[in-house]
Design a protein around this motif. Structure first.
Motif, PDB file in Angstrom:
ATOM      1  N   SER A  30       0.829  -1.205   0.000  1.00 43.66           N
ATOM      2  CA  SER A  30       0.000   0.000   0.000  1.00 43.66           C
ATOM      3  C   SER A  30       0.863   1.255   0.000  1.00 43.66           C
ATOM      4  CB  SER A  30      -0.912   0.020   1.237  1.00 43.66           C
ATOM      5  OG  SER A  30      -1.779  -1.094   1.255  1.00 43.66           O
ATOM      6  N   THR A  31       0.225   2.366  -0.307  1.00 39.33           N
ATOM      7  CA  THR A  31       0.847   3.679  -0.253  1.00 39.33           C
ATOM      8  C   THR A  31       0.155   4.504   0.813  1.00 39.33           C
ATOM      9  OG1 THR A  31       1.324   3.584  -2.630  1.00 39.33           O
ATOM     10  CG2 THR A  31       1.415   5.748  -1.574  1.00 39.33           C
ATOM     11  N   ARG A  32       0.930   5.164   1.637  1.00 36.14           N
ATOM     12  CA  ARG A  32       0.344   5.996   2.687  1.00 36.14           C
ATOM     13  C   ARG A  32      -0.223   7.272   2.086  1.00 36.14           C
ATOM     14  NH1 ARG A  32       3.610   8.033   8.100  1.00 36.14           N
ATOM     15  NH2 ARG A  32       1.988   9.409   8.948  1.00 36.14           N
ATOM     16  N   SER A  33      -1.466   7.596   2.419  1.00 31.94           N
ATOM     17  CA  SER A  33      -2.085   8.829   1.939  1.00 31.94           C
ATOM     18  C   SER A  33      -1.491  10.034   2.664  1.00 31.94           C
ATOM     19  CB  SER A  33      -3.593   8.787   2.191  1.00 31.94           C
ATOM     20  OG  SER A  33      -3.870   9.003   3.574  1.00 31.94           O
ATOM     21  N   PRO A  34      -1.745  11.249   2.174  1.00 39.05           N
ATOM     22  CA  PRO A  34      -1.394  12.434   2.962  1.00 39.05           C
ATOM     23  C   PRO A  34      -2.100  12.396   4.315  1.00 39.05           C
ATOM     24  CG  PRO A  34      -1.906  13.055   0.696  1.00 39.05           C
ATOM     25  CD  PRO A  34      -2.286  11.602   0.838  1.00 39.05           C
ATOM     26  N   ALA A  35      -1.429  12.927   5.333  1.00 40.53           N
ATOM     27  CA  ALA A  35      -2.021  12.954   6.673  1.00 40.53           C
ATOM     28  C   ALA A  35      -3.216  13.910   6.694  1.00 40.53           C
ATOM     29  CB  ALA A  35      -0.976  13.385   7.696  1.00 40.53           C
ATOM     30  N   ARG A  36      -4.165  13.601   7.557  1.00 36.53           N
ATOM     31  CA  ARG A  36      -5.329  14.470   7.721  1.00 36.53           C
ATOM     32  C   ARG A  36      -5.718  14.478   9.200  1.00 36.53           C
ATOM     33  NH1 ARG A  36      -6.829   9.649   5.572  1.00 36.53           N
ATOM     34  NH2 ARG A  36      -8.529   8.516   6.639  1.00 36.53           N
ATOM     35  N   GLY A  37      -6.685  15.294   9.534  1.00 34.23           N
ATOM     36  CA  GLY A  37      -7.073  15.471  10.927  1.00 34.23           C
ATOM     37  C   GLY A  37      -6.464  16.739  11.490  1.00 34.23           C
ATOM     38  N   ALA A  38      -6.999  17.183  12.630  1.00 35.48           N
ATOM     39  CA  ALA A  38      -6.565  18.440  13.231  1.00 35.48           C
ATOM     40  C   ALA A  38      -5.079  18.460  13.520  1.00 35.48           C
ATOM     41  CB  ALA A  38      -7.365  18.692  14.511  1.00 35.48           C
ATOM     42  N   GLU A  39      -4.511  17.306  13.850  1.00 37.80           N
ATOM     43  CA  GLU A  39      -3.084  17.217  14.175  1.00 37.80           C
ATOM     44  C   GLU A  39      -2.355  16.258  13.235  1.00 37.80           C
ATOM     45  OE1 GLU A  39      -2.736  16.231  18.285  1.00 37.80           O
ATOM     46  OE2 GLU A  39      -3.870  17.984  18.971  1.00 37.80           O
ATOM     47  N   GLY A  40      -2.934  16.028  12.075  1.00 37.74           N
ATOM     48  CA  GLY A  40      -2.321  15.116  11.118  1.00 37.74           C
ATOM     49  C   GLY A  40      -2.232  13.699  11.631  1.00 37.74           C
ATOM     50  N   GLU A  41      -3.226  13.295  12.405  1.00 35.29           N
ATOM     51  CA  GLU A  41      -3.153  11.999  13.089  1.00 35.29           C
ATOM     52  C   GLU A  41      -3.705  10.839  12.276  1.00 35.29           C
ATOM     53  OE1 GLU A  41      -6.958  13.983  14.843  1.00 35.29           O
ATOM     54  OE2 GLU A  41      -5.132  14.531  13.752  1.00 35.29           O
ATOM     55  N   PHE A  42      -4.396  11.094  11.178  1.00 35.69           N
ATOM     56  CA  PHE A  42      -5.017  10.033  10.400  1.00 35.69           C
ATOM     57  C   PHE A  42      -4.339   9.871   9.043  1.00 35.69           C
ATOM     58  CE2 PHE A  42      -8.597  11.752  12.950  1.00 35.69           C
ATOM     59  CZ  PHE A  42      -8.905  10.610  13.674  1.00 35.69           C
ATOM     60  N   ALA A  43      -4.284   8.648   8.562  1.00 37.10           N
ATOM     61  CA  ALA A  43      -3.850   8.371   7.193  1.00 37.10           C
ATOM     62  C   ALA A  43      -4.490   7.072   6.736  1.00 37.10           C
ATOM     63  CB  ALA A  43      -2.333   8.280   7.094  1.00 37.10           C
ATOM     64  N   THR A  44      -4.605   6.924   5.428  1.00 36.46           N
ATOM     65  CA  THR A  44      -5.186   5.732   4.816  1.00 36.46           C
ATOM     66  C   THR A  44      -4.092   4.958   4.100  1.00 36.46           C
ATOM     67  OG1 THR A  44      -7.310   6.853   4.507  1.00 36.46           O
ATOM     68  CG2 THR A  44      -6.889   4.924   3.128  1.00 36.46           C
ATOM     69  N   LEU A  45      -4.157   3.637   4.176  1.00 36.79           N
ATOM     70  CA  LEU A  45      -3.266   2.794   3.395  1.00 36.79           C
ATOM     71  C   LEU A  45      -3.967   2.511   2.068  1.00 36.79           C
ATOM     72  CD1 LEU A  45      -1.842   0.259   6.021  1.00 36.79           C
ATOM     73  CD2 LEU A  45      -1.270   2.659   5.603  1.00 36.79           C
ATOM     74  N   LEU A  46      -3.455   3.117   1.011  1.00 37.68           N
ATOM     75  CA  LEU A  46      -4.083   3.026  -0.307  1.00 37.68           C
ATOM     76  C   LEU A  46      -3.586   1.779  -1.013  1.00 37.68           C
ATOM     77  CD1 LEU A  46      -3.593   6.773  -1.273  1.00 37.68           C
ATOM     78  CD2 LEU A  46      -5.681   5.693  -0.388  1.00 37.68           C
ATOM     79  N   PRO A  47      -4.471   0.828  -1.322  1.00 36.24           N
ATOM     80  CA  PRO A  47      -4.045  -0.441  -1.904  1.00 36.24           C
ATOM     81  C   PRO A  47      -3.684  -0.291  -3.377  1.00 36.24           C
ATOM     82  CG  PRO A  47      -6.426  -0.373  -1.768  1.00 36.24           C
ATOM     83  CD  PRO A  47      -5.928   0.885  -1.102  1.00 36.24           C
ATOM     84  N   PRO A  48      -2.997  -1.285  -3.949  1.00 37.77           N
ATOM     85  CA  PRO A  48      -2.652  -1.222  -5.375  1.00 37.77           C
ATOM     86  C   PRO A  48      -3.871  -1.192  -6.285  1.00 37.77           C
ATOM     87  CG  PRO A  48      -1.347  -2.907  -4.259  1.00 37.77           C
ATOM     88  CD  PRO A  48      -2.419  -2.475  -3.299  1.00 37.77           C
ATOM     89  N   ASP A  49      -4.979  -1.773  -5.829  1.00 34.46           N
ATOM     90  CA  ASP A  49      -6.221  -1.748  -6.595  1.00 34.46           C
ATOM     91  C   ASP A  49      -7.377  -1.751  -5.605  1.00 34.46           C
ATOM     92  OD1 ASP A  49      -7.570  -4.700  -6.482  1.00 34.46           O
ATOM     93  OD2 ASP A  49      -5.403  -4.823  -6.328  1.00 34.46           O
ATOM     94  N   GLY A  50      -8.563  -1.425  -6.081  1.00 33.40           N
ATOM     95  CA  GLY A  50      -9.738  -1.464  -5.224  1.00 33.40           C
ATOM     96  C   GLY A  50      -9.787  -0.296  -4.250  1.00 33.40           C
TER      97      GLY A  50
END
Length: 250
Positions: A30-50
């Motif tokens: 997976s690829t880590r998404s840009p951080a989000r949230g008030a303190e940059g505490e969240f991120a998504t693991l973006l899969p190769p597909d789907g």
């Protein structure tokens, strides 16, 4: 259908957040998404597909896993959860709850995710897929949890490959299955926790070798599974189940 998607959140303390995130990105391709949230505490693991179904959050003192259930009507599903014995902890556009046994889960709005990612192949040739959240349930809490989860999700329950396992039958296309595991009578835990399970089929040993090379440590061998610990300190299991069907291979 009450639940249209499932997401597993890896809740990682600040000191181990980057190491844990890097490990799971590598292990799942997976690829880590840009951080989000008030303190940059969240991120998504973006899969190769789907569509994505694994996320990370920088929080807490110890690593843990929690589950997001994506539903068309958050308020209605939250009311049902409370009727079934859950405790509401927080409410925004989503609702944070604790199950009767104390496991944290979130009810979140349907974001349109429907494409389950395919299994991924590792550097050593082993095919794997994170496909299950196993709820670790103290023996005294099992009856309440076994009543709660099928009623909340609408998924029928059955006994798994071993008598201590209760499997919820997810609808086709849902990325993560839920399973309840009864802990032994001598286990000291008093609330329900969880860990991730990966389906690896006959390539379990090859997948284990790859994960060890990525920084995991070996914990134990079980009846058809290998227990590892990721660099953040979270225990998880590699299983011999088929990565496509999720079923035990013979």
């Amino acid at each position: 259908m009450p639940v249209v998607w499932t997401t597993a959140f890896l809740d990682l303390p600040a000191a181990v957040h980057d190491d844990g995130t890097a490990f799971w990105c590598a292990a799942t391709r997976s690829t880590r998404s840009p951080a989000r949230g008030a303190e940059g505490e969240f991120a998504t693991l973006l899969p190769p597909d789907g569509d994505a179904y694994l996320r990370v959050q920088r929080t807490g003192d110890v690593p843990r896993v929690h589950v997001d259930l994506h539903v068309p009507d958050v308020a209605a599903r939250a009311a049902l959860a409370r009727d079934l014995g859950a405790t509401e902890l927080h409410r925004e556009d989503h609702v944070v709850l604790a199950s009767p046994g104390g496991f944290v889960l979130c009810l979140v709005p349907d974001g349109g995710e429907r494409r389950r990612p395919e299994p991924v192949a590792g550097a050593g040739g082993g095919v794997q897929r994170v496909d299950q959240v196993c709820l670790d349930v103290p023996a005294g809490l099992l009856d309440a949890e076994r009543a709660f989860w099928p009623a909340l999700t609408g998924w029928p329950a059955r006994t798994g490959a071993r008598p201590e396992f209760t499997v919820l039958e997810r609808p086709a296309g849902i990325p993560l299955r839920l399973m309840l595991q009864r802990l032994g009578d001598d286990d000291p835990r008093t609330t329900v926790g969880a860990h991730l399970d990966l389906a690896c089929g006959p390539a379990r040993a090859a997948v284990a070798a790859e994960h060890l090379a990525l920084g995991a440590t070996h914990v134990a061998e079980g009846h058809g599974w290998t227990v590892l610990r990721d660099p953040a300190g979270q225990v998880y299991c590699l299983t011999g189940r088929d990565p496509v069907t999720g079923l035990v291979t013979r």
